[in-house]
Design an enzyme around this catalytic site. Structure first.
Site, PDB file in Angstrom:
ATOM      1  N   ALA A   1       0.841  -1.206   0.000  1.00  0.00           N
ATOM      2  CA  ALA A   1       0.000   0.000   0.000  1.00  0.00           C
ATOM      3  C   ALA A   1       0.870   1.246   0.000  1.00  0.00           C
ATOM      4  O   ALA A   1       0.740   2.139   0.839  1.00  0.00           O
ATOM      5  CB  ALA A   1      -0.949  -0.012   1.193  1.00  0.00           C
ATOM      6  N   GLY A   2       1.816   1.288  -0.962  1.00  0.00           N
ATOM      7  CA  GLY A   2       2.586   2.520  -1.188  1.00  0.00           C
ATOM      8  C   GLY A   2       1.858   3.345  -2.237  1.00  0.00           C
ATOM      9  O   GLY A   2       0.632   3.219  -2.401  1.00  0.00           O
ATOM     10  N   TYR A   3       2.614   4.168  -2.967  1.00  0.00           N
ATOM     11  CA  TYR A   3       1.988   5.031  -3.978  1.00  0.00           C
ATOM     12  C   TYR A   3       1.240   4.197  -5.016  1.00  0.00           C
ATOM     13  O   TYR A   3       0.106   4.486  -5.374  1.00  0.00           O
ATOM     14  CB  TYR A   3       3.051   5.889  -4.679  1.00  0.00           C
ATOM     15  CG  TYR A   3       3.604   6.928  -3.770  1.00  0.00           C
ATOM     16  CD1 TYR A   3       2.943   8.139  -3.597  1.00  0.00           C
ATOM     17  CD2 TYR A   3       4.772   6.709  -3.057  1.00  0.00           C
ATOM     18  CE1 TYR A   3       3.436   9.106  -2.736  1.00  0.00           C
ATOM     19  CE2 TYR A   3       5.276   7.663  -2.197  1.00  0.00           C
ATOM     20  CZ  TYR A   3       4.605   8.854  -2.038  1.00  0.00           C
ATOM     21  OH  TYR A   3       5.083   9.793  -1.175  1.00  0.00           O
TER      22      TYR A   3
ATOM     23  N   GLU B   1      17.615  16.097  -0.473  1.00  0.00           N
ATOM     24  CA  GLU B   1      16.414  16.553   0.253  1.00  0.00           C
ATOM     25  C   GLU B   1      16.611  16.401   1.768  1.00  0.00           C
ATOM     26  O   GLU B   1      16.188  17.249   2.545  1.00  0.00           O
ATOM     27  CB  GLU B   1      15.180  15.781  -0.218  1.00  0.00           C
ATOM     28  CG  GLU B   1      14.753  16.163  -1.636  1.00  0.00           C
ATOM     29  CD  GLU B   1      13.332  15.744  -1.961  1.00  0.00           C
ATOM     30  OE1 GLU B   1      12.968  14.601  -1.645  1.00  0.00           O
ATOM     31  OE2 GLU B   1      12.591  16.561  -2.537  1.00  0.00           O
TER      32      GLU B   1
ATOM     33  N   VAL C   1       3.851 -10.110   3.283  1.00  0.00           N
ATOM     34  CA  VAL C   1       3.957 -11.075   2.182  1.00  0.00           C
ATOM     35  C   VAL C   1       5.277 -11.821   2.335  1.00  0.00           C
ATOM     36  O   VAL C   1       6.324 -11.212   2.540  1.00  0.00           O
ATOM     37  CB  VAL C   1       3.939 -10.338   0.824  1.00  0.00           C
ATOM     38  CG1 VAL C   1       4.132 -11.322  -0.324  1.00  0.00           C
ATOM     39  CG2 VAL C   1       2.652  -9.551   0.655  1.00  0.00           C
TER      40      VAL C   1
ATOM     41  N   ASP D   1       8.192   0.661  -7.870  1.00  0.00           N
ATOM     42  CA  ASP D   1       9.632   0.361  -7.820  1.00  0.00           C
ATOM     43  C   ASP D   1       9.973  -1.107  -8.070  1.00  0.00           C
ATOM     44  O   ASP D   1      11.149  -1.433  -8.235  1.00  0.00           O
ATOM     45  CB  ASP D   1      10.208   0.792  -6.461  1.00  0.00           C
ATOM     46  CG  ASP D   1      10.378   2.302  -6.358  1.00  0.00           C
ATOM     47  OD1 ASP D   1       9.869   3.018  -7.244  1.00  0.00           O
ATOM     48  OD2 ASP D   1      11.024   2.767  -5.400  1.00  0.00           O
TER      49      ASP D   1
ATOM     50  N   GLN E   1       5.946   9.380  -8.894  1.00  0.00           N
ATOM     51  CA  GLN E   1       5.183   9.891 -10.039  1.00  0.00           C
ATOM     52  C   GLN E   1       4.849   8.775 -11.037  1.00  0.00           C
ATOM     53  O   GLN E   1       3.699   8.643 -11.469  1.00  0.00           O
ATOM     54  CB  GLN E   1       6.035  10.967 -10.728  1.00  0.00           C
ATOM     55  CG  GLN E   1       5.294  11.771 -11.737  1.00  0.00           C
ATOM     56  CD  GLN E   1       6.193  12.787 -12.448  1.00  0.00           C
ATOM     57  OE1 GLN E   1       5.886  13.157 -13.553  1.00  0.00           O
ATOM     58  NE2 GLN E   1       7.258  13.234 -11.840  1.00  0.00           N
TER      59      GLN E   1
ATOM     60  N   ASN F   1      -1.018  -5.266   3.137  1.00  0.00           N
ATOM     61  CA  ASN F   1       0.117  -4.389   3.489  1.00  0.00           C
ATOM     62  C   ASN F   1       0.596  -4.736   4.890  1.00  0.00           C
ATOM     63  O   ASN F   1      -0.207  -5.114   5.747  1.00  0.00           O
ATOM     64  CB  ASN F   1      -0.303  -2.918   3.439  1.00  0.00           C
ATOM     65  CG  ASN F   1       0.896  -1.977   3.446  1.00  0.00           C
ATOM     66  OD1 ASN F   1       1.734  -2.041   2.562  1.00  0.00           O
ATOM     67  ND2 ASN F   1       0.980  -1.117   4.440  1.00  0.00           N
TER      68      ASN F   1
HETATM   69  P1  FAD Z   1       6.454   2.141  -1.811  1.00  0.00           P
HETATM   70  O1  FAD Z   1       5.960   3.534  -1.745  1.00  0.00           O
HETATM   71  O2  FAD Z   1       7.814   1.805  -1.318  1.00  0.00           O
HETATM   72  O3  FAD Z   1       5.383   1.203  -1.072  1.00  0.00           O
HETATM   73  C1  FAD Z   1       5.559  -0.163  -0.889  1.00  0.00           C
HETATM   74  C2  FAD Z   1       4.597  -0.629   0.181  1.00  0.00           C
HETATM   75  O4  FAD Z   1       4.709  -2.049   0.324  1.00  0.00           O
HETATM   76  C3  FAD Z   1       4.863  -0.035   1.565  1.00  0.00           C
HETATM   77  O5  FAD Z   1       3.658   0.359   2.159  1.00  0.00           O
HETATM   78  C4  FAD Z   1       5.493  -1.207   2.337  1.00  0.00           C
HETATM   79  O6  FAD Z   1       5.238  -1.145   3.724  1.00  0.00           O
HETATM   80  C5  FAD Z   1       4.786  -2.390   1.694  1.00  0.00           C
HETATM   81  N1  FAD Z   1       5.522  -3.632   1.802  1.00  0.00           N
HETATM   82  C6  FAD Z   1       6.834  -3.840   1.519  1.00  0.00           C
HETATM   83  N2  FAD Z   1       7.155  -5.125   1.735  1.00  0.00           N
HETATM   84  C7  FAD Z   1       6.039  -5.736   2.160  1.00  0.00           C
HETATM   85  C8  FAD Z   1       5.731  -7.078   2.520  1.00  0.00           C
HETATM   86  N3  FAD Z   1       6.648  -8.050   2.490  1.00  0.00           N
HETATM   87  N4  FAD Z   1       4.473  -7.385   2.916  1.00  0.00           N
HETATM   88  C9  FAD Z   1       3.514  -6.416   2.934  1.00  0.00           C
HETATM   89  N5  FAD Z   1       3.739  -5.139   2.601  1.00  0.00           N
HETATM   90  C10 FAD Z   1       4.989  -4.800   2.212  1.00  0.00           C
HETATM   91  N6  FAD Z   1       9.760  10.035  -5.953  1.00  0.00           N
HETATM   92  C11 FAD Z   1       9.205  11.101  -6.605  1.00  0.00           C
HETATM   93  O7  FAD Z   1       8.483  10.901  -7.599  1.00  0.00           O
HETATM   94  N7  FAD Z   1       9.407  12.386  -6.177  1.00  0.00           N
HETATM   95  C12 FAD Z   1      10.122  12.676  -5.065  1.00  0.00           C
HETATM   96  O8  FAD Z   1      10.278  13.850  -4.703  1.00  0.00           O
HETATM   97  C13 FAD Z   1      10.708  11.591  -4.335  1.00  0.00           C
HETATM   98  N8  FAD Z   1      11.381  11.843  -3.189  1.00  0.00           N
HETATM   99  C14 FAD Z   1      11.849  10.789  -2.446  1.00  0.00           C
HETATM  100  C15 FAD Z   1      12.451  11.071  -1.215  1.00  0.00           C
HETATM  101  C16 FAD Z   1      12.908  10.025  -0.412  1.00  0.00           C
HETATM  102  C17 FAD Z   1      13.534  10.336   0.933  1.00  0.00           C
HETATM  103  C18 FAD Z   1      12.779   8.674  -0.860  1.00  0.00           C
HETATM  104  C19 FAD Z   1      13.283   7.528  -0.001  1.00  0.00           C
HETATM  105  C20 FAD Z   1      12.184   8.396  -2.094  1.00  0.00           C
HETATM  106  C21 FAD Z   1      11.707   9.443  -2.896  1.00  0.00           C
HETATM  107  N9  FAD Z   1      11.071   9.200  -4.127  1.00  0.00           N
HETATM  108  C22 FAD Z   1      10.517  10.258  -4.830  1.00  0.00           C
HETATM  109  C23 FAD Z   1      10.913   7.815  -4.672  1.00  0.00           C
HETATM  110  C24 FAD Z   1       9.552   7.253  -4.300  1.00  0.00           C
HETATM  111  O9  FAD Z   1       9.321   7.378  -2.920  1.00  0.00           O
HETATM  112  C25 FAD Z   1       9.405   5.777  -4.705  1.00  0.00           C
HETATM  113  O10 FAD Z   1       9.708   5.665  -6.072  1.00  0.00           O
HETATM  114  C26 FAD Z   1       7.968   5.315  -4.421  1.00  0.00           C
HETATM  115  O11 FAD Z   1       7.748   5.257  -3.027  1.00  0.00           O
HETATM  116  C27 FAD Z   1       7.666   3.946  -5.040  1.00  0.00           C
HETATM  117  O12 FAD Z   1       6.318   3.633  -4.794  1.00  0.00           O
HETATM  118  P2  FAD Z   1       5.829   2.123  -4.664  1.00  0.00           P
HETATM  119  O13 FAD Z   1       4.347   2.151  -4.578  1.00  0.00           O
HETATM  120  O14 FAD Z   1       6.469   1.289  -5.702  1.00  0.00           O
HETATM  121  O15 FAD Z   1       6.439   1.593  -3.295  1.00  0.00           O
END
Ligand code: FAD
Length: 405
Positions: free
Chosen positions: A11-13, A170, A81, A302, A320, A37
């Site tokens: 439950a990320g972005y 940042e 997971v 990611d 984004q 999550n």
């Molecule tokens: P995530 O946001 O990482 O979410 C993954 C989710 O899965 C989380 O809730 C986690 O708890 C859950 N999860 C993980 N493993 C398990 C498991 N085994 N079981 C159950 N749940 C699990 N990007 C931008 O576009 N602009 C920015 O300005 C920017 N600034 C950033 C600043 C910082 C400090 C950081 C660290 C990153 C930044 N990024 C930025 C990058 C961006 O945060 C990531 O690309 C983005 O979070 C990816 O989204 P996601 O949904 O793939 O994963």
């Protein structure tokens, strides 16, 4: 006939936006939707550098998942997971298992220490609410102990940041806002504090426009940050780091009370360990964001890798792109359930802004370069726009950064 089961992992972005959009695209009779999550909250990873420095409370970065999703439409499972059993269409969790017809992997990133000696044990990483909270508390403890612990050393007030990419820069921006407050609170002469950034490249913010990156570097230097460019962390110890300048044989030791590594991320390990074919740990998805090996499995954010047309390097992992992928996925799920053709994902970059604390930033938005206060305001607009897309005006008013009221 039973409804198809759609299971979203993470439950990320990507995962949150996919869940919210799926409930809009599909009707209750179309599919059962489950979101898994490990925490009961969603956090804004792109705000974690602020929570880590202590310029905002970590609760500002997170929200209860049940307050954002439609719980009448989505079954939320709080669990971790462990692995994905593709053959049997099952996800194995720490406390059970779950069947799927369609799986959306959105498990995000992990810190990548590239095997640098001692980094895993001796450095912090800005990865989650828990790690950000630990960094804030650790730095505060070092400052609080300085005048009360007879063994305290000046180097306890040194903070090393590994990496000068987006998250490193940042974080430095937040530190230069926060350190004067900590010095005041704990009666410390600010001259005793060192903030040192170690970056292997000869410049900061590699993917950014050079003029903007230089602006960021000069701003941070004017606030006391020391940059060691073309320099590599070779080892982290309990006393600090050992670094080596490019083309030099000599190791320099920098003693520090805090080391924060922001120098690299990699995909969550679960897809590769579950037997998916990966490109550096990420699923190299098809045009409509599916695993090339299994068209019942989607990967976004990611954990997925997408190449721009005719390019050799993939799009960088960002919030984004994760959000835009989630929107595409929700539309395509509707197409699939109706037996229609899917639409290929087309990334529409809107620009990137890097904050340098509360009032400074740099960025490019729709091809316009911004610096200073306008860039800082734009960063807040970007942050609040996400909240608006996710949970409407109510969420912006509750968690947003622009103080409109
Ligand atoms: P995530 O946001 O990482 O979410 C993954 C989710 O899965 C989380 O809730 C986690 O708890 C859950 N999860 C993980 N493993 C398990 C498991 N085994 N079981 C159950 N749940 C699990 N990007 C931008 O576009 N602009 C920015 O300005 C920017 N600034 C950033 C600043 C910082 C400090 C950081 C660290 C990153 C930044 N990024 C930025 C990058 C961006 O945060 C990531 O690309 C983005 O979070 C990816 O989204 P996601 O949904 O793939 O994963």
């Amino acid at each position: 006939m039973s409804k198809p089961k759609i299971v979203i992992l993470g439950a990320g972005y990507g995962g949150m936006m996919a869940t919210v959009r799926l409930t809009k695209e599909l009707s209750i009779d179309d599919a059962d939707i489950t979101l898994v999550n490990k925490h009961n909250y969603h956090y804004q990873t792109t705000w974690l550098h602020e929570a880590a420095a202590g310029t905002i409370h970590h609760d500002r970065t997170r929200m209860l998942i049940k307050n954002v999703i439609n719980t009448k439409r989505v079954n939320f499972v709080q669990d971790s997971v462990k692995t994905i059993d593709r053959e049997n269409h099952k996800v194995l969790l720490k406390n059970g298992e779950i069947d799927y017809d369609y799986l959306v992997i959105a498990l995000g990133f992990e810190s990548n220490t590239f095997g640098i000696k001692g980094l895993e044990e001796n450095a912090f990483a800005i990865r989650s609410v828990n790690t950000a909270r630990k960094i804030r508390e650790h730095i505060e403890y070092k400052f609080a102990s300085y005048n009360s612990d007879p063994d305290a050393k000046d180097s306890d007030l040194t903070i090393i940041v590994g990496g000068a990419g987006l998250s490193g820069v940042e974080f430095l921006g937040e530190l230069v806002d926060r350190i004067p407050e900590l010095c005041k609170e704990y009666d410390i002469d600010p001259k005793k504090v060192r903030i040192v950034d170690v970056e292997g490249m000869p410049f900061v913010l590699p993917p950014f426009d050079r003029e903007l990156a230089n602006y960021a570097q000069e701003y941070l230097e004017s606030k006391g940050v020391e940059f060691k460019l073309s320099t590599f962390i070779k080892e982290a110890t309990s006393e600090g780091v050992k670094v080596q300048k490019k083309d030099s044989e000599e190791l320099e030791e920098i003693q520090a009370g805090t080391v924060v590594w922001t120098g690299g991320v990699k995909a969550n390990h679960i897809p590769a360990e579950s037997g998916f074919e990966t490109n550096r740990g990420k699923i190299q998805v098809t045009g409509d964001l599916r695993s090339p090996e299994d068209d019942h499995v989607f990967a976004i954010g990611d954990v997925a890798v997408v190449f721009p047309p005719n390019a050799e390097r993939p799009y960088p992992p960002t919030a984004q792109i994760a959000i835009q992928e989630a929107e595409n996925l929700a539309k395509n799920m509707k197409h699939i359930l109706k037996g229609e053709a899917t639409e290929d994902f087309v990334y529409k970059p809107k620009g990137t802004v890097a904050s340098l604390g509360e009032k400074e930033a740099i960025g490019v938005v729709f091809d316009h370069k911004l610096t200073g206060k306008p860039a800082a305001a734009m960063k807040k607009v970007i942050d609040d726009r996400y909240l608006l897309m996710l949970g409407g005006v109510g969420l912006v008013l509750k968690k947003g950064k622009l103080k409109l009221l």
